[in-house]
Scaffold this active site. Structure first.
Site, mmCIF file in Angstrom:
data_model
loop_
_atom_site.group_PDB
_atom_site.id
_atom_site.type_symbol
_atom_site.label_atom_id
_atom_site.label_comp_id
_atom_site.label_asym_id
_atom_site.label_seq_id
_atom_site.Cartn_x
_atom_site.Cartn_y
_atom_site.Cartn_z
ATOM 1 N N TYR A 126 -8.414 -6.613 -0.754
ATOM 2 C CA TYR A 126 -8.128 -5.407 -0.464
ATOM 3 C C TYR A 126 -7.803 -5.150 0.552
ATOM 4 C CZ TYR A 126 -7.644 0.033 -0.965
ATOM 5 O OH TYR A 126 -7.107 0.965 -0.798
ATOM 6 N N SER A 153 -3.973 2.466 3.758
ATOM 7 C CA SER A 153 -5.632 2.876 3.799
ATOM 8 C C SER A 153 -5.705 2.676 4.906
ATOM 9 C CB SER A 153 -6.238 1.329 2.826
ATOM 10 O OG SER A 153 -8.105 1.412 2.694
#
Length: 253
Positions: free
Chosen positions: A157, A144
């Site tokens: 996250y 990500s």
């Protein structure tokens, strides 16, 4: 003009975890359109069947929980027995839980860690055990933008995606000598059904467009080119690397 043969992955077999919808389904579609036999993975049998029906070519399904070690071992073994040896693994399964770090619960911490990071270890270990014996394989971990940067409310996250970046490098160190390339693909802000609330938030969406040199949200299909590069012979001397597909966001202040 035809595609360069280094990018030809027709006839290969690929497993994509968490591919019933969203980015995972888009990546699976790209592999299927490139001529791969694609195995979709998830826990929802009905959703996977619907997803498989949407894709071209030879598409199979493998229902197992990527956070459960014994289920992963059985699922990979069954998939290879039924479909054939895996040439490509895309570790895409993931989730997001947003909350201030002081309010984040133990249960949610372990849930996001298991889904985003432990799953890649379990599935990667099982697939690589077979790939290393055969002397070749491609593993692409879907990391990500938050493998590098973070904003308030998503620290857990980001921790999992940062960990996945380093796991990618560790997998390269351990499995590279056996002919397996392991690289990370790092999406930026991508418009999917899961990010729809953010896309429709006018203030946040405007911030994304201002912060991104490309001036827009990414689309799932924007990730396919990078995936095909990392899954093909074109990347045979590329290992342990991160390819960010983020419209340039990680490169600017």
């Amino acid at each position: 003009m035809t595609a360069h043969p280094l990018f030809d992955i027709s006839g290969r077999t690929a497993l994509v975890t968490g591919s019933g919808r969203g980015i995972g389904l888009a990546l699976a579609r790209g592999l299927a359109e490139a001529g791969c036999t694609v195995v979709l993975n998830g826990r929802d049998t009905g959703r996977l069947a619907e997803a498989a029906a949407e894709l071209p070519g030879d598409v199979r399904t493998a229902v197992f929980d990527v956070t459960d070690g014994p289920a992963v071992a059985a699922g990979i073994a069954e998939a290879e027995e039924r479909v054939g040896p895996l040439d490509i693994l895309v570790n895409n399964a993931g989730m997001q839980l947003r909350a201030p770090l002081l309010e984040f619960t133990d249960r949610d911490w372990h849930r996001i860690l298991d889904t985003n990071l432990t799953s890649a270890f379990l599935v990667g270990r099982e697939a690589a055990g077979r790939m290393t014996e055969r002397g070749h394989g491609k593993i692409i971990n879907i990391c990500s933008l938050q493998s590098e940067v973070v904003r308030p409310g998503i620290a857990p996250y980001a921790a999992t995606k940062g960990g996945l970046k380093m796991l990618t490098k560790g997998m390269c160190a351990d499995w590279g000598p056996y002919g397996v390339q392991v690289n990370g693909l790092g999406p930026g802000y991508i418009e999917t059904e899961l990010t729809r609330p953010l896309v429709t938030d006018g203030e946040f969406s405007a911030w994304v467009r201002r912060r991104t040199p490309a001036g827009r949200w990414g689309l799932p299909r924007d990730l396919v080119g990078g995936l095909l590069f990392l899954a093909s012979a074109a990347s045979d001397f590329v290992n342990g690397q991160m390819l960010y597909v983020d419209g340039g966001m990680t490169s600017v202040l």
